[in-house]
Write a protein that holds these residues in place. Structure first.
Motif, short mmCIF file in Angstrom:
data_model
loop_
_atom_site.label_atom_id
_atom_site.label_comp_id
_atom_site.label_asym_id
_atom_site.label_seq_id
_atom_site.Cartn_x
_atom_site.Cartn_y
_atom_site.Cartn_z
N UNK A 222 -112.79 29.76 0.55
CA UNK A 222 -112.07 31.01 0.31
C UNK A 222 -112.40 31.47 -1.11
N UNK A 223 -112.39 32.77 -1.29
CA UNK A 223 -112.69 33.31 -2.62
C UNK A 223 -111.68 32.77 -3.63
N UNK A 224 -112.19 32.19 -4.71
CA UNK A 224 -111.33 31.64 -5.74
C UNK A 224 -111.01 30.17 -5.58
N UNK A 225 -111.44 29.53 -4.47
CA UNK A 225 -111.23 28.08 -4.32
C UNK A 225 -111.90 27.34 -5.48
N UNK A 226 -111.25 26.27 -5.94
CA UNK A 226 -111.86 25.39 -6.93
C UNK A 226 -112.49 24.20 -6.21
N UNK A 227 -113.71 23.87 -6.62
CA UNK A 227 -114.45 22.79 -5.98
C UNK A 227 -114.07 21.48 -6.68
N UNK A 228 -113.22 20.71 -6.04
CA UNK A 228 -112.67 19.50 -6.63
C UNK A 228 -113.34 18.25 -6.06
N UNK A 229 -113.14 17.14 -6.75
CA UNK A 229 -113.62 15.85 -6.26
C UNK A 229 -113.08 15.59 -4.85
N UNK A 230 -113.97 15.11 -3.98
CA UNK A 230 -113.57 14.78 -2.62
C UNK A 230 -113.43 15.95 -1.68
N UNK A 231 -113.89 17.14 -2.13
CA UNK A 231 -113.76 18.36 -1.33
C UNK A 231 -115.12 18.91 -0.96
N UNK A 232 -115.23 19.40 0.27
CA UNK A 232 -116.44 20.08 0.74
C UNK A 232 -116.06 21.51 1.13
N UNK A 233 -116.73 22.49 0.54
CA UNK A 233 -116.50 23.89 0.88
C UNK A 233 -117.70 24.40 1.68
N UNK A 234 -117.42 24.93 2.87
CA UNK A 234 -118.45 25.49 3.76
C UNK A 234 -118.46 27.00 3.61
N UNK A 235 -119.62 27.58 3.38
CA UNK A 235 -119.72 29.04 3.26
C UNK A 235 -119.32 29.70 4.57
N UNK A 236 -118.45 30.72 4.53
CA UNK A 236 -118.13 31.46 5.77
C UNK A 236 -119.37 32.19 6.29
N UNK A 237 -119.51 32.23 7.59
CA UNK A 237 -120.59 33.03 8.17
C UNK A 237 -120.45 34.48 7.75
#
Length: 357
Positions: A222-237
């Motif tokens: 999501x826009x503004x999410x912080x990328x933290x340890x142990x987290x995986x962010x998947x780009x939205x299509x």
């Protein structure tokens, strides 16, 4: 030398959809429609008689559902299959199951009585990529012994420089490659950002499915999410994913800018944003299976800025396109089979990690 057109069999119980797909592909010089089928039994006979290079397959059909038929194809006559799926939650879930069962790619069915020009171009691209793919058949289930492979329970929890980050990019064949890489990984890893070329309707279910399988927390960015340890962010299509350094963490920025390499999200956008954010010396970039060149230039920039870089090897790729272009540019410090990339990621995390006492 002129390439032979890709021979396509269209399988769908809806006469309207068969016509729409036929109209979309019929005037494309790189495509030859060799037939259509209204159910799996009709399709079985036409596969044997017409020898198509690629099958487009509906999942919701009478007599036999498309997922069952796909599994039979992969068992008896493995060949490239592109799934055309509805946009329902159930349809999205089954479409992802189809990728695990051996389908090469997925695309949502048109919402109107025809594909718009952009949708038509995407479908042609997927079919051409499928024709060039290496059909690997069903992908393995991830059992508990495999999930224990990386990161033993006895190891103390690690902490990291918040600048440290892992970046992964993939296209055709990437959903299952990403699944096989992430599922065995331990939860104590630097933040991971992923760009997978995938339709907008499927990126959320893809992230949810990974979250069920992984010890890492996986979610659609999501826009503004912080990328933290142990987290995986998947780009939205349909949205570019970029990173920005806030002073204490990387922030996810989503954008609707122009397509790059005909893709949005694009791997190059993610990789190059990380370089601009100062991640270079702290980053690992991984470029996986896929057609085209997206991610190759960005991986080179990561390497030149001091980062580590991995390209998937040819033998384990569904389509050896993006990694090949990266290797040609000299962007990959390592070229690894898929089965070794999980360990390489954990080793990267372990370098200069701070072990909790």
């Amino acid at each position: 030398m002129n390439r032979q057109p890709v021979k396509v069999l269209i399988v769908d119980d809806s006469a309207v959809v068969r016509r729409v797909v036929s109209d979309c592909l019929g005037d494309r010089p790189e495509i030859e429609i060799v037939g259509t089928a209204c159910n799996p039994y009709d399709a079985r006979d036409k596969i044997l008689n017409l020898a198509p290079d690629v099958v487009t397959l509906d999942l919701d059909m009478p007599l036999m559902d498309g997922l069952t038929f796909l599994r039979l194809i992969m068992q008896h006559r493995p060949m490239p299959v592109v799934i055309l799926s509805s946009l329902t939650a159930t349809g999205s879930r089954i479409a992802l199951e189809a990728l695990q069962a051996g389908a090469v790619d997925i695309m949502e069915k048109p919402s109107a009585s025809r594909f718009n020009p952009e949708e038509a171009t995407v479908l042609v691209h997927k079919i051409v990529a499928a024709a060039a793919s290496r059909v690997l058949g069903p992908h393995p289930e991830l059992n508990s012994s495999l999930l224990r492979k990386v990161g033993s329970a006895e190891r103390e929890t690690r902490t990291f420089n918040p600048r440290k980050v892992i970046l992964i990019g993939a296209s055709t064949g990437g959903t299952e490659a990403i699944r096989q890489i992430l599922a065995p990984l331990p939860p104590d890893l630097p933040g991971i950002a992923v760009v997978q070329h995938i339709p907008a309707a499927f990126s959320g279910p893809f992230a949810s499915r990974l979250n069920e399988l992984c010890r890492l927390e996986v979610r659609e960015a999501r826009h503004g999410d912080l990328l933290r340890t142990g987290t995986v962010l998947i780009a939205p299509g349909g949205r570019h994913l970029a990173l920005r350094w806030t002073g204490s963490a990387y922030e996810a920025l989503l954008g609707d800018g122009p397509k790059v390499h005909h893709q949005r999200p694009a791997v190059d956008v993610l990789f190059e944003s990380a370089v601009k954010a100062g991640a270079g010396p702290h980053a690992l970039g991984v470029l996986l299976t896929g057609m085209g060149a997206d991610g190759a230039a960005g991986l080179l920039r990561l390497k030149e800025s001091g980062g580590e870089s991995i390209a998937q090897d040819e033998a384990s790729c569904v389509v050896f396109g993006m990694p090949r272009e990266a290797i040609k540019l000299g962007a990959a410090r390592q070229v690894l089979p898929l089965k070794n990339i999980t360990t390489a990621i954990d080793q990267f995390a372990d370098s200069r990690a701070i072990t909790a006492t």
